[in-house]
Every structure is written in C-alpha cells, then in structure tokens.
Design a protein around this motif. Structure first.
Motif, mmCIF file in Angstrom:
data_model
loop_
_atom_site.group_PDB
_atom_site.id
_atom_site.type_symbol
_atom_site.label_atom_id
_atom_site.label_comp_id
_atom_site.label_asym_id
_atom_site.label_seq_id
_atom_site.Cartn_x
_atom_site.Cartn_y
_atom_site.Cartn_z
ATOM 1 N N THR A 48 -5.606 5.630 28.406
ATOM 2 C CA THR A 48 -5.131 6.763 29.196
ATOM 3 C C THR A 48 -6.163 7.174 30.235
ATOM 4 O OG1 THR A 48 -3.749 7.601 27.391
ATOM 5 C CG2 THR A 48 -4.396 9.171 29.094
ATOM 6 N N LYS A 49 -7.426 7.272 29.825
ATOM 7 C CA LYS A 49 -8.484 7.641 30.771
ATOM 8 C C LYS A 49 -8.632 6.596 31.856
ATOM 9 C CE LYS A 49 -11.283 10.619 27.805
ATOM 10 N NZ LYS A 49 -12.651 10.895 27.276
ATOM 11 N N CYS A 50 -8.509 5.321 31.492
ATOM 12 C CA CYS A 50 -8.577 4.252 32.488
ATOM 13 C C CYS A 50 -7.495 4.423 33.543
ATOM 14 C CB CYS A 50 -8.428 2.895 31.794
ATOM 15 S SG CYS A 50 -8.267 1.489 32.936
ATOM 16 N N VAL A 51 -6.270 4.641 33.094
ATOM 17 C CA VAL A 51 -5.147 4.794 34.023
ATOM 18 C C VAL A 51 -5.331 6.037 34.892
ATOM 19 C CG1 VAL A 51 -2.664 5.230 34.161
ATOM 20 C CG2 VAL A 51 -3.542 3.511 32.578
ATOM 21 N N ASN A 86 2.063 7.845 31.800
ATOM 22 C CA ASN A 86 2.773 6.582 31.991
ATOM 23 C C ASN A 86 1.786 5.549 32.515
ATOM 24 O OD1 ASN A 86 4.383 4.438 32.720
ATOM 25 N ND2 ASN A 86 5.780 5.626 33.995
ATOM 26 N N PHE A 87 1.560 4.468 31.771
ATOM 27 C CA PHE A 87 0.572 3.470 32.170
ATOM 28 C C PHE A 87 1.070 2.560 33.296
ATOM 29 C CE2 PHE A 87 -1.506 3.324 27.664
ATOM 30 C CZ PHE A 87 -1.942 4.625 27.846
ATOM 31 N N GLN A 88 2.387 2.550 33.549
ATOM 32 C CA GLN A 88 2.959 1.656 34.568
ATOM 33 C C GLN A 88 2.490 0.216 34.343
ATOM 34 O OE1 GLN A 88 1.878 3.670 38.272
ATOM 35 N NE2 GLN A 88 3.806 4.772 38.233
ATOM 36 N N THR A 89 2.572 -0.198 33.094
ATOM 37 C CA THR A 89 2.058 -1.503 32.682
ATOM 38 C C THR A 89 2.894 -2.655 33.231
ATOM 39 O OG1 THR A 89 1.240 -0.540 30.625
ATOM 40 C CG2 THR A 89 1.543 -2.926 30.648
ATOM 41 N N LEU A 90 2.201 -3.713 33.654
ATOM 42 C CA LEU A 90 2.865 -4.988 33.924
ATOM 43 C C LEU A 90 2.911 -5.740 32.602
ATOM 44 C CD1 LEU A 90 3.969 -7.319 35.662
ATOM 45 C CD2 LEU A 90 1.585 -8.017 36.035
#
Length: 211
Positions: A48-51, A86-90
């Motif tokens: 979360t902190k990374c995003v 929301n990480f919006q992950t691929l």
C-alpha cells in the motif's frame, strides 16, 4: 533451498536483501508465485505504501488474488472510510511453471529496446562494473523467440511488452516470490532468471531495488 542456492551463487548472499523501506521506495514490484493476502498479509501494508508513493504492482501468478489488487487496513479509520487503496495491479496469468519463459521474454524485449536505443533498457555501467557473463546471456536472449515465450506462458504478447516497458522505465525494481517459484524441479532456474532481470537493470544494492 533453491532461492539460497541461486542467490548465493549470483549475488553472494543466500537470502533476500529487501527491507521494508525498499518496498516503500520501489517504483515497480513484481510479485511472483505468491499470494500475499492469504499467506503473508502484513506485506499488503507495505505494498500500500509503495502504491501511495507512486509504485506499480505486477502480479505474476496463474490465478489472481484480491490481496495483490487492493487493501483495506482494518486498523486504519482513514483506510476504511476511503475503501482502502486500489493497487491498479497488472495481473499476468501465466501457466503454472512457465516463469522462465515469462522472464526471458521480458528480457528479450529489453534487449531489443537496448539495441534500438543504447542505454534505454540496460544499466551498462552496472553490468560492466558489477557482473559477469553478460555476453553469454545476450547470446541466449538473441536466440529467444518472444512470441514463443508468450505462447508458452499462455499470456498475450502485449502483457510482456507492458512489463518490459515498466521495467525499462526505472531502476527501482523489486521481485518478490514464494513457493510458486521455489517448489518446482527447475526452481533454481526460476531464481536465476529473476536475478538476471534485476542485474540487467542495475536493480541491486540501492534503495527500492533488490530481491
């Protein structure tokens, strides 16, 4: 044992070198062969902190997991009120145990970028000063058919291109993995290619860039 074996042989340390601060500072994190939400949920707070710091998450796993796409911290009122992050992950939904093909496909695309525009995809200074075997790796990649790698993985070619673009855009890259990479007969080869990818980008030994 597979991680320790290959990491020890390649970087001289038989264990991961990532700290929490590195995760916070990374710009791209590849989460490979693991389900953080199920198996080590405390990692979700770090992601979360990374995003929130502008990082991108790429999940490389046969099945998607909710925990790699977003997180609501139940101990944070703010997180609950805003419905989490929301990480919006691929998500790269590759076939089981095709991680080597995925990584080699991405590296071949990086090589093509480097050929077209030297310095755009490889950290040549790092490679020259800190690594051995670059020519052998380059020769192997030139014999790698990216379309075949995509077919082997069972993922769209466009996804390999997307990952290559993300990786080429920063040297602050972290790859994390678990038993999805280490519990195969070719587990050492899986870790070998993870290390190769990071070394090509000079993504070792600096903040936000480790394995």
């Amino acid at each position: 044992k597979s991680s320790g074996t290959r990491l020890g042989e390649t970087i001289g340390i038989g264990k991961g070198t990532v700290s929490l601060d590195d995760i916070y500072e990374a710009k791209v994190i590849l989460v490979m062969g693991q389900n953080p939400g199920t198996n080590h949920p405390r990692m979700l707070g770090a992601l979360t902190k990374c995003v929130e710091n502008g990082g991108k998450i790429v999940s490389v796993n046969p099945l998607p997991e909710a925990g790699t796409h977003g997180f609501i911290d139940p101990q944070s009122v703010g997180s609950v009120l805003k419905n989490g992050t929301n990480f919006q992950t691929l998500h790269v939904g590759l076939r089981i145990n095709t991680d080597v093909a995925f990584l080699k496909g991405v590296m071949r695309l990086l090589l093509d970028r480097e050929d077209a525009s030297p310095g755009s995809a490889f950290d040549k200074a790092f490679i020259t000063e800190k690594t051995e075997g670059f020519e052998a790796l380059s020769a192997d990649l030139r014999n790698t058919d990216v379309q075949e790698m995509a077919k082997t993985c069972g993922v769209p070619f466009s996804q390999l291109e997307h990952v290559a673009e993300l990786v080429a855009g920063t040297g602050r890259i972290i790859v994390t993995w678990a038993m999805g990479l280490t519990q195969h007969v070719n587990a050492v080869a899986n870790i070998h290619q993870v290390v190769n990818l990071l070394l090509l980008r000079g993504a070792f030994g600096k903040p936000g860039a480790r394995a």
